[in-house]
Design a protein around this motif. Structure first.
Motif, short mmCIF file in Angstrom:
data_model
loop_
_atom_site.label_atom_id
_atom_site.label_comp_id
_atom_site.label_asym_id
_atom_site.label_seq_id
_atom_site.Cartn_x
_atom_site.Cartn_y
_atom_site.Cartn_z
N SER A 8 0.84 -1.21 0.00
CA SER A 8 0.00 0.00 0.00
C SER A 8 0.87 1.25 0.00
O SER A 8 0.41 2.33 -0.40
CB SER A 8 -0.93 0.03 1.22
OG SER A 8 -2.18 -0.51 0.87
N GLY A 69 1.07 12.35 -9.46
CA GLY A 69 0.79 11.27 -8.52
C GLY A 69 -0.59 11.44 -7.90
O GLY A 69 -1.36 12.35 -8.29
N GLY A 70 -0.88 10.58 -6.93
CA GLY A 70 -2.17 10.64 -6.26
C GLY A 70 -2.34 11.94 -5.48
O GLY A 70 -3.44 12.50 -5.43
N THR A 71 -1.28 12.41 -4.86
CA THR A 71 -1.37 13.64 -4.06
C THR A 71 -1.81 14.81 -4.92
O THR A 71 -2.70 15.58 -4.56
CB THR A 71 0.00 13.94 -3.40
OG1 THR A 71 0.33 12.83 -2.55
CG2 THR A 71 -0.04 15.22 -2.59
N ASP A 74 -5.47 14.46 -5.90
CA ASP A 74 -6.35 14.85 -4.79
C ASP A 74 -6.39 16.37 -4.62
O ASP A 74 -7.46 16.97 -4.47
CB ASP A 74 -5.85 14.21 -3.48
CG ASP A 74 -6.24 12.73 -3.37
OD1 ASP A 74 -7.05 12.26 -4.18
OD2 ASP A 74 -5.71 12.06 -2.45
N HIS A 98 -6.91 10.44 3.54
CA HIS A 98 -5.45 10.56 3.42
C HIS A 98 -5.10 12.04 3.56
O HIS A 98 -5.91 12.92 3.25
CB HIS A 98 -5.04 10.04 2.03
CG HIS A 98 -3.57 9.90 1.84
ND1 HIS A 98 -2.79 10.93 1.38
CD2 HIS A 98 -2.74 8.85 2.04
CE1 HIS A 98 -1.53 10.52 1.32
NE2 HIS A 98 -1.47 9.26 1.71
N ALA A 100 -3.47 13.83 1.74
CA ALA A 100 -3.55 14.56 0.46
C ALA A 100 -4.92 15.19 0.26
O ALA A 100 -5.10 16.04 -0.61
CB ALA A 100 -3.23 13.61 -0.71
N ILE A 145 -12.80 9.07 0.79
CA ILE A 145 -11.80 8.09 0.34
C ILE A 145 -12.49 6.76 -0.01
O ILE A 145 -13.40 6.33 0.69
CB ILE A 145 -10.73 7.90 1.44
CG1 ILE A 145 -9.53 7.11 0.92
CG2 ILE A 145 -11.31 7.27 2.70
CD1 ILE A 145 -8.32 7.18 1.84
N GLY A 147 -10.90 3.47 -0.64
CA GLY A 147 -10.32 2.39 0.17
C GLY A 147 -9.29 3.01 1.11
O GLY A 147 -8.32 3.60 0.66
N SER A 149 -6.24 3.65 3.30
CA SER A 149 -4.92 3.04 3.16
C SER A 149 -4.40 2.42 4.46
O SER A 149 -3.65 1.47 4.44
CB SER A 149 -3.93 4.06 2.64
OG SER A 149 -4.09 5.29 3.29
N ASP A 174 -11.05 9.46 -3.51
CA ASP A 174 -9.64 9.11 -3.61
C ASP A 174 -9.58 7.58 -3.76
O ASP A 174 -9.75 6.84 -2.79
CB ASP A 174 -8.94 9.59 -2.34
CG ASP A 174 -7.48 9.15 -2.27
OD1 ASP A 174 -7.09 8.24 -3.02
OD2 ASP A 174 -6.74 9.72 -1.45
N VAL A 176 -6.97 5.87 -4.88
CA VAL A 176 -5.57 5.50 -5.07
C VAL A 176 -5.29 4.05 -4.68
O VAL A 176 -4.53 3.35 -5.33
CB VAL A 176 -4.67 6.50 -4.29
CG1 VAL A 176 -3.26 5.95 -4.08
CG2 VAL A 176 -4.61 7.83 -5.03
N GLN A 177 -5.95 3.57 -3.62
CA GLN A 177 -5.71 2.19 -3.18
C GLN A 177 -6.64 1.19 -3.88
O GLN A 177 -6.46 -0.02 -3.73
CB GLN A 177 -5.90 2.07 -1.66
CG GLN A 177 -4.89 2.86 -0.84
CD GLN A 177 -3.48 2.26 -0.89
OE1 GLN A 177 -3.28 1.11 -1.27
NE2 GLN A 177 -2.49 3.06 -0.54
N HIS A 199 2.20 4.34 -8.85
CA HIS A 199 3.12 3.47 -8.10
C HIS A 199 2.41 2.54 -7.13
O HIS A 199 3.06 1.74 -6.45
CB HIS A 199 4.21 4.30 -7.40
CG HIS A 199 3.77 5.08 -6.20
ND1 HIS A 199 4.05 4.70 -4.93
CD2 HIS A 199 3.09 6.24 -6.10
CE1 HIS A 199 3.56 5.60 -4.08
NE2 HIS A 199 2.97 6.54 -4.78
N LYS A 200 1.07 2.62 -7.09
CA LYS A 200 0.33 1.64 -6.28
C LYS A 200 -0.06 0.44 -7.11
O LYS A 200 -0.60 -0.54 -6.60
CB LYS A 200 -0.93 2.28 -5.69
CG LYS A 200 -0.72 3.60 -4.98
CD LYS A 200 0.08 3.50 -3.72
CE LYS A 200 0.17 4.87 -3.05
NZ LYS A 200 0.93 4.85 -1.82
C1 LIG Z 1 -5.37 6.77 -0.25
C2 LIG Z 1 -4.19 7.51 -0.76
N1 LIG Z 1 -4.35 8.70 -1.34
C3 LIG Z 1 -3.33 9.40 -1.84
C4 LIG Z 1 -2.06 8.93 -1.78
C5 LIG Z 1 -0.93 9.73 -2.36
O1 LIG Z 1 -0.54 9.18 -3.58
P1 LIG Z 1 0.93 9.48 -4.19
O2 LIG Z 1 1.91 8.75 -3.33
O3 LIG Z 1 0.86 8.93 -5.59
O4 LIG Z 1 1.11 10.95 -4.17
C6 LIG Z 1 -1.81 7.70 -1.16
C7 LIG Z 1 -0.44 7.18 -1.00
O5 LIG Z 1 -0.14 6.44 -0.10
C8 LIG Z 1 -2.91 6.96 -0.65
O6 LIG Z 1 -2.76 5.77 -0.08
#
Ligand SMILES: Cc1ncc(COP(=O)(O)O)c(C=O)c1O
Length: 390
Positions: A8, A69-71, A74, A98, A100, A145, A147, A149, A174, A176-177, A199-200
């Motif tokens: 994760s 990325g996910g951040t 978000d 998260h 983010a 969110i 799932g 994390s 979100d 991402v997971q 990268h997840k």
């Molecule tokens: C639920 C969730 N949202 C956002 C992120 C951030 O994603 P990134 O690492 O690609 O910026 C993560 C990373 O752990 C995450 O688990």
């Protein structure tokens, strides 16, 4: 024997992705905004990846904006909607987001916005009725969110999104997971904005994506050349993100998405079996309390906290260090800032005591995880605990 159980946090970049990134860097290094042959070849690479990522959630390619990325995805969702308004409005998030999401929300609060953080039950789920009750006249965005994390709980996104739609409020999740691990069909999901990360899902770090439902407007986070353009329903091109795209990394993200789609039907049930096997090995350990929802759960996710008979918890970070010495990479749920160990805000929101919220442990599984890994991890974990409890 080395066992990585922190999928994760990040996943190892898969060989097919590394190969594609290398060949793309070597051959398609053009600037995708350039009109000449070199540029257009790079632009084609990006469009192939856009289709692959869109396919992961059954979306149209035009609705995908690549980010770092996910951040960033978000942040773009939260700030992109917020910046449409000249006056502070109302935002709803959950108390298990998260950072983010929770940090941009806090920033908006400092700017005068009203932010409602919906409480969750002991399993970490938001009650849809609480969402319905929280919506106000000036609510402009809901972000929940998909799932979680840290504790693995899946939210009732179809129900929550439906409530948002009934009230004509934009809904972001979100994912991402989730994206790449569980099927997501955006055509049948009442969601306007959805975040993903490369990268997840065995892509490399440095790419993510935000799905934006056609017709939804956002003010871009990054201003400049508007390289990532989005055709809105009106046919106008809306600049969505500036900055020359990381062509090779994005190509790798596309490949990872394609392979995740291909493998999901076999990989997800395999992970669920391994996850449940690990839980069943650990469940009888005295003082071990599984965290999150055991059925509505990310397929690869095992989490718990440890409390002794006297109510004292075992510091999660000590366990992580000891497991690492034994060659097994896991993670502690609680965050450490400036050397001070803080209880996990997620576990606190779920009603755990300060002590228990310091003792969160997460083991997340992935493509390389085998039954032998799971069985060995359980043995080592019990030995580590026995040592620490002496
Ligand atoms: C639920 C969730 N949202 C956002 C992120 C951030 O994603 P990134 O690492 O690609 O910026 C993560 C990373 O752990 C995450 O688990």
């Amino acid at each position: 024997m080395q066992i990585y159980l922190d999928y994760s946090a990040t996943t190892p970049t898969r060989d097919e992705v590394i190969f594609l990134i290398q060949t793309t860097l070597a051959q398609q290094w053009g600037n995708p905004s350039s009109l000449h042959e070199w540029g257009q070849r790079a632009a084609t690479v990006i469009e192939v990846a856009r289709s692959q990522v869109a396919n992961l959630i059954n979306a149209s390619p035009e609705s995908i904006i690549f980010t770092s990325g996910g951040t960033e995805a978000d942040n773009t969702a939260i700030m992109g909607v917020a910046r449409l308004y000249s006056q502070p409005q109302h935002l709803i998030i959950s108390s298990v987001e998260h950072s983010a999401i929770s940090e941009p929300a806090r920033m908006l609060e400092l700017c005068g916005w009203q932010v409602t953080r919906l409480g969750v039950d002991a399993k970490g789920q938001v009650n849809p009725q609480d969402l319905a009750n929280a919506i106000q006249e000036n609510t402009v965005l809901i972000s929940i969110i998909y799932g979680q994390s840290e504790v693995g709980t899946l939210q009732l996104i179809p129900e929550l999104g439906k409530i948002a739609r009934q009230h004509h409020v934009l809904f972001h999740t979100d994912a991402v997971q989730v994206a790449g691990r569980l099927p997501v069909d955006i055509e049948n999901l009442p969601v306007d904005l959805l975040s993903m990360s490369s990268h997840k899902i065995y892509g490399s770090q440095g790419a993510g994506a935000l799905y934006v439902r056609p017709g939804v407007e956002l003010v871009p986070l990054l201003l400049g050349g508007g390289q990532e353009m989005r055709s809105s329903l009106t046919g106008m091109n809306t600049p969505s993100r500036s900055g020359t795209q990381a062509v090779a990394i994005i190509a790798g993200f596309g490949k990872a998405a394609e392979l995740a789609m291909e493998e999901m039907a076999t990989e997800t049930p395999r992970l669920i079996k391994l996850r449940d096997r690990l839980f069943s090995h650990l469940i009888d350990i005295p003082g071990l309390i599984p965290t999150g929802d055991l059925s509505q759960r990310l397929p690869h996710h095992v989490s718990f906290c440890l409390v002794n008979a006297d109510g004292e918890s075992i510091n999660g970070r000590n366990i992580v260090r000891q497991m690492n010495l034994a060659g097994i990479g896991i993670s502690a749920g609680s965050a450490c800032s400036s050397g001070k160990l803080n209880p996990s805000p997620i576990l606190l929101a779920m009603g755990y005591s300060d002590q228990a919220a310091m003792a969160g442990i997460r083991m997340t599984l992935g493509r390389d995880t085998t039954e032998e890994d799971i069985d060995w991890t359980a043995i080592v974990f019990q030995q580590v605990l026995e040592r620490l409890r002496k």
